[in-house]
Scaffold this motif. Sequence first.
Motif, mmCIF file in Angstrom:
data_model
loop_
_atom_site.group_PDB
_atom_site.id
_atom_site.type_symbol
_atom_site.label_atom_id
_atom_site.label_comp_id
_atom_site.label_asym_id
_atom_site.label_seq_id
_atom_site.Cartn_x
_atom_site.Cartn_y
_atom_site.Cartn_z
ATOM 1 N N GLY A 1 36.537 31.159 27.234
ATOM 2 C CA GLY A 1 36.205 32.344 26.447
ATOM 3 C C GLY A 1 35.708 33.489 27.315
ATOM 4 O O GLY A 1 36.078 34.653 27.123
ATOM 5 N N PHE A 2 34.874 33.176 28.301
ATOM 6 C CA PHE A 2 34.356 34.184 29.224
ATOM 7 C C PHE A 2 35.487 34.829 30.017
ATOM 8 O O PHE A 2 35.570 36.057 30.129
ATOM 9 N N VAL A 3 36.375 34.007 30.565
ATOM 10 C CA VAL A 3 37.495 34.530 31.355
ATOM 11 C C VAL A 3 38.388 35.410 30.484
ATOM 12 O O VAL A 3 38.841 36.473 30.919
ATOM 13 N N GLU A 4 38.618 35.009 29.245
ATOM 14 C CA GLU A 4 39.422 35.824 28.318
ATOM 15 C C GLU A 4 38.770 37.178 28.060
ATOM 16 O O GLU A 4 39.422 38.215 28.152
ATOM 17 N N ARG A 5 37.462 37.149 27.727
ATOM 18 C CA ARG A 5 36.759 38.387 27.377
ATOM 19 C C ARG A 5 36.596 39.329 28.559
ATOM 20 O O ARG A 5 36.821 40.535 28.442
ATOM 21 N N VAL A 6 36.168 38.804 29.692
ATOM 22 C CA VAL A 6 35.750 39.650 30.805
ATOM 23 C C VAL A 6 36.887 39.948 31.787
ATOM 24 O O VAL A 6 36.943 41.037 32.350
ATOM 25 N N PHE A 7 37.787 39.000 31.984
ATOM 26 C CA PHE A 7 38.826 39.157 32.999
ATOM 27 C C PHE A 7 40.239 39.100 32.423
ATOM 28 O O PHE A 7 41.197 38.847 33.156
ATOM 29 N N GLY A 8 40.367 39.331 31.122
ATOM 30 C CA GLY A 8 41.684 39.374 30.509
ATOM 31 C C GLY A 8 42.459 38.070 30.622
ATOM 32 O O GLY A 8 43.681 38.066 30.613
ATOM 33 N N SER B 1 42.110 34.557 38.733
ATOM 34 C CA SER B 1 42.058 35.098 40.094
ATOM 35 C C SER B 1 41.052 36.250 40.239
ATOM 36 O O SER B 1 40.235 36.236 41.162
ATOM 37 N N PRO B 2 41.070 37.253 39.350
ATOM 38 C CA PRO B 2 40.071 38.315 39.474
ATOM 39 C C PRO B 2 38.633 37.799 39.314
ATOM 40 O O PRO B 2 37.714 38.286 39.972
ATOM 41 N N MET B 3 38.452 36.784 38.450
ATOM 42 C CA MET B 3 37.120 36.217 38.278
ATOM 43 C C MET B 3 36.658 35.536 39.566
ATOM 44 O O MET B 3 35.543 35.742 40.018
#
Length: 129
Positions: free
Chosen positions: A84-91, A95-97
């Motif tokens: 959920g965090f990766v979806e919300r914050v890094f689309g 890799s960007p995370m």
Amino acid sequence: MATAPKISDAEWHVMEVLWERHPATAAEVAEHLADPHGWSENTVKTMLGRLVKKGALRFERDGKRYLYEPAVARESCVKAQTRGFVERVFGGEASPMLAWMLRESRLSTAELDELQELIDARRQGGKRR
């Protein structure tokens, strides 16, 4: 164990206590959370009730008290929260995370070595050694 529901930050603290030691009563959970959070037993009971409704906890009646235990594994919740965090914050892109975390975190040589080992294993199509 059941699929991980969405858990708030406050509820996460309650789950952490119960993943460490279960079954536990509301009073026992409140005792562990009183010092760091200042939460009363009534506050903890409210969160326990929410977590039961979400399917994250189950309980058993023991005389006049209820004994609570996790209905979902910690690993399952970590996976769901991270996704959920990766979806919300890094689309949804890992890799960007990972790049952001490498730039912003103070990692020891041992931690960097561990990450390199994970990357090498992934490149070779396997799991961590």
